[in-house]
Scaffold this active site. Structure first.
Site, PDB file in Angstrom:
ATOM      1  N   VAL A  84       0.875  -1.340   0.141  1.00 29.68           N
ATOM      2  CA  VAL A  84       0.016   0.002   0.250  1.00 29.68           C
ATOM      3  C   VAL A  84       0.894   1.015   0.076  1.00 29.68           C
ATOM      4  CG1 VAL A  84      -1.910  -1.184   1.063  1.00 29.68           C
ATOM      5  CG2 VAL A  84      -0.175   0.170   2.507  1.00 29.68           C
ATOM      6  N   GLU A  85       0.169   2.485   0.029  1.00 31.41           N
ATOM      7  CA  GLU A  85       1.029   3.541  -0.310  1.00 31.41           C
ATOM      8  C   GLU A  85       0.734   4.653   0.997  1.00 31.41           C
ATOM      9  OE1 GLU A  85      -1.636   6.234  -3.515  1.00 31.41           O
ATOM     10  OE2 GLU A  85       0.322   5.158  -4.323  1.00 31.41           O
ATOM     11  N   THR A  86      -0.604   4.290   1.240  1.00 29.91           N
ATOM     12  CA  THR A  86      -1.212   5.047   2.316  1.00 29.91           C
ATOM     13  C   THR A  86      -1.762   4.321   3.406  1.00 29.91           C
ATOM     14  OG1 THR A  86      -1.953   6.785   0.881  1.00 29.91           O
ATOM     15  CG2 THR A  86      -3.029   6.875   2.911  1.00 29.91           C
TER      16      THR A  86
END
Length: 369
Positions: free
Chosen positions: A86-88
């Site tokens: 994931v990025e967030t």
């Protein structure tokens, strides 16, 4: 089960069936990550069982979950795999970052780790007693460096929702809640009345008594309120019942909240329930688990929801919020939800993963090095 009265600009759903549909439409994690976000049901096994009994227990639970079309949550074993997928990260606050005014162990180091890996961090809370600015000060007091733009409280969500529907500026908002809601309404340019100033008002019930209310009130916003009283119940009820088109908004319907780290306290859902009981109208909920804040965040930051992991301690708000938005979900057991509750046959809301607290990211990372 929580319910939401939807509007054309707020198509939220909190039913388990619609949550399943929402999750099923989200892109699955990568093959290397190995688990799908389409997950409901209970978790197999418990440490208190002997090995043989635990295995039998797990098998029985898997059979029940399979028959119900659900997948048990997995205990988080590989923190790096989740982080890299994931990025967030969206974090709930109460029960995840702190309890009352006490920081949970290992939080600063964990947030530093995620930031060092380039992850965006967002903090979302259903607690409406503070504004984003006030929450920023709380983070600072606890020794955490968090930008105000990274904080989203349900007090802000109430004002943002009214902005999204172009609520008339000549109308007023009656607030059953605390200072956080008032401050966010002021920042958005909305007229308001009520709040803590009505906390000491009383009604003298005598023959023929008639209570007046402002006919220009076009919305009643109900949040957690330590100054809740009968005057507010009646005033809000009159506005909703008698003012044409008056909206009934709730910041959340949480059953309990963490006012201190010593015990659980009655949450904003008790105040919302009182107004629901007197008006016989369902509120439009702007906080978790409805998707308004998720949609707002996705638009603001340009986030793809499949690249978000929602981390929370509540099944029916945090985890359902993430599932409704098509995110990966991680339950931490540092707040209101116990492993026993998660594993209960009566629990139909399952995260992708669970762990004890977010500092397990550090331990699990160290274990895999």
């Amino acid at each position: 089960m929580l319910q939401v009265r939807a509007s054309p600009t707020f198509l939220a759903s909190t039913s388990s069936s619609s949550s399943s549909a929402s999750s099923s439409q989200a892109p699955p994690p990568s093959a290397s990550f190995g688990r799908s976000i389409q997950r409901r049901g209970g978790v197999a096994g418990t440490a208190s069982f002997p090995a043989a009994a635990a295995a039998q227990h797990r098998g029985a639970r898997r059979s029940v979950m399979a028959a119900a079309g659900t997948i048990p949550a997995a205990k988080l074993e590989d923190a790096d795999a989740l982080i890299d997928s994931v990025e967030t990260f969206i974090f709930d606050c109460d029960g995840v970052i702190w309890k009352g005014d006490k920081l949970i162990d290992g939080v600063p180091e964990t947030l530093d780790l995620l930031r060092s890996k380039g992850k965006r961090l967002v903090f979302v809370t259903n607690n409406s007693t503070k504004s984003r600015k006030q929450y920023g000060k709380k983070f600072e007091t606890l020794g955490l460096t968090v930008n105000e733009e990274e904080i989203f409280a349900s007090s802000f969500a109430a004002a943002a929702y009214l902005e999204s529907i172009e609520f008339p500026k000549d109308k007023k908002v009656y607030v059953i809640g605390e200072e956080g809601i008032l401050k966010e309404l002021e920042l958005a340019g909305f007229q308001h009345l009520g709040g803590p100033s009505d906390g000491d008002k009383k009604i003298e019930l005598k023959p023929g008594f008639y209570m007046e209310h402002d006919k220009d009130v076009g919305a009643v916003v109900v949040g957690f309120d330590r100054y809740f009283n009968y005057y507010k119940v009646q005033y809000g009820t009159l506005c909703i019942r008698e003012n044409p088109g008056c909206l009934f908004l709730a910041t959340n319907r949480d059953a309990v909240t963490h006012l201190t780290d010593a015990q659980e306290w009655a949450g904003g859902g008790s105040m919302v329930g009182a107004i629901l009981g007197s008006t016989k109208q369902e509120p439009l909920v702007v906080g978790k688990p409805s998707t308004f804040m998720m949609d707002y965040l996705a638009k603001k930051f340009g986030i793809t929801t499949s690249q978000i992991c929602m981390v929370g301690d509540r099944l029916d708000t945090d985890i359902l919020f993430g599932q409704n938005g098509g995110c990966k979900t991680l339950l931490v057991l540092s707040g209101v939800t116990s492993l026993e509750t998660l594993q209960s046959p009566d629990n139909s809301i399952q995260p992708d993963f669970y762990t004890n607290q977010i500092s397990d990211f550090l331990k699990l990372k160290a274990a895999t090095v």
